[in-house]
Design an enzyme around this catalytic site. Structure first.
Site: not given
Ligand code: BV8
Ligand code: ZN
Length: 244
Positions: A72, A106, A121, A129, A149, A189, A233
């Site tokens: 992604r 995003d 979110h 970490c 980390c 959306g 949209a």
């Protein structure tokens, strides 16, 4: 659209609104080429988000979850804000009290110039970490699978709210505040199935707020909103800024 149509009604409400709150979901980024979660392009190697975006999935197979997030990240790195993102950033500039809550991870709203923004979110470019809880931005594309980390060497995870995890308390407080103190809520959306965001339209309605939804399809909230505008949209949101 004919004058006095639903679009004109929403524009009239926006023109007189002092406090505007907006909630967005994956549909607003679809026009930038980011796959939605529950649409036909919503699967990755036949997994659904609900299968991978959970602490158990990460516990069981962190490599698989990181491969999904890396896929992604690589895709999102090639995308740009679309006219809907840009129009929302412009609406913020024009409005005395404006707040945007996005379910999207995003980062495209921030890229478009939105500043009064809660990414409820989380954000795909932020890692946390699992050992010392340190949170950092990480824009490596690709990211090393099973990143560790720099401070303590423990495994990093995406700093994202997974299913079964609670949203960050400060974010929930901010959402509650802007939902109860707005003249209009735009819901753009989102399929309206993931809570607590799916309940936000009802919270706003309880406070007497005018709620308008923009979506390709009807959603579970369509019956309770004041106006449902059906369409993309990127086409509809910029029209809301046109003069009456
Ligand atoms: C929590 C991160 C407390 C991953 C995501 C009641 C209350 C509280 C929780 C629950 C509850 N009932 C059930 C729950 C549990 C769960 C939940 O809601 N499950 C659902 C599946 C039933 N909720 C939680 O776990 C939440 N935690 O509340 O903590 C708690 C804890 C334990 C137990 C109970 C309570 C945490 C939820 C957050 C999960 N993380 N993402 C990641 O992204 O990597 S959710 C995931 O879905 C994405 O973030 C996404 O944003 C979100 C919502 O999806 P949408 O954005 O709506 O996208 P979708 O594809 O579904 O729809 C796109 C829409 O756009 C469609 O309508 C389409 O028609 C439209 N569209 C498409 N193209 C366009 C368009 N519209 C306009 N123009 C276009 N061009
Ligand atoms: Zn650490």
């Amino acid at each position: 659209m004919a004058p006095g149509s639903n679009l004109e009604l929403v524009k009239e409400r926006l023109a007189t609104a002092r406090n505007i709150t907006v909630l967005t979901g994956a549909g607003i980024s679809a026009d930038s080429g980011v796959p939605t979660f529950r649409g036909k392009d919503g699967l990755w190697r036949n997994y659904r988000a609900e299968d991978l975006a959970t602490p158990d999935a990460f516990e069981r197979d962190p490599r698989l979850v990181w491969e999904w997030y890396n896929w992604r990240r690589e895709l999102i790195a090639t995308t740009r804000p679309n006219p809907a993102h840009l129009a929302i950033a412009e609406l913020e500039r024009r409005t005395p009290a404006f707040w945007l809550m996005t379910q999207n991870v995003d980062g495209l709203h921030r890229d478009a110039g939105s500043r009064n923004l809660t990414e409820i979110h989380g954000n795909i470019w932020t890692v946390r970490c699992t050992g010392c809880n340190r949170v950092d931005e990480n824009r490596d594309v690709p990211i090393s699978i099973l990143p560790s980390c720099l401070q303590c060497g423990a495994l990093l995870r995406p700093h994202i709210v997974w299913f079964g995890e609670s949203l960050f308390a400060a974010d929930l407080q901010q959402c509650s505040k802007v939902l109860r103190n707005c003249d209009i809520l735009l819901v753009i959306g989102t399929s309206g199935v993931v809570y607590p965001a799916a309940g936000f339209a009802a919270v706003a309605k309880e406070s007497g707020t005018f709620v308008a939804e923009i979506n390709l399809d009807p959603t579970p909230q369509s019956s309770l909103v004041d106006v449902s505008l059906q369409g993309r949209a990127k086409d509809l949101v910029p029209l809301l800024l046109d003069p009456l």
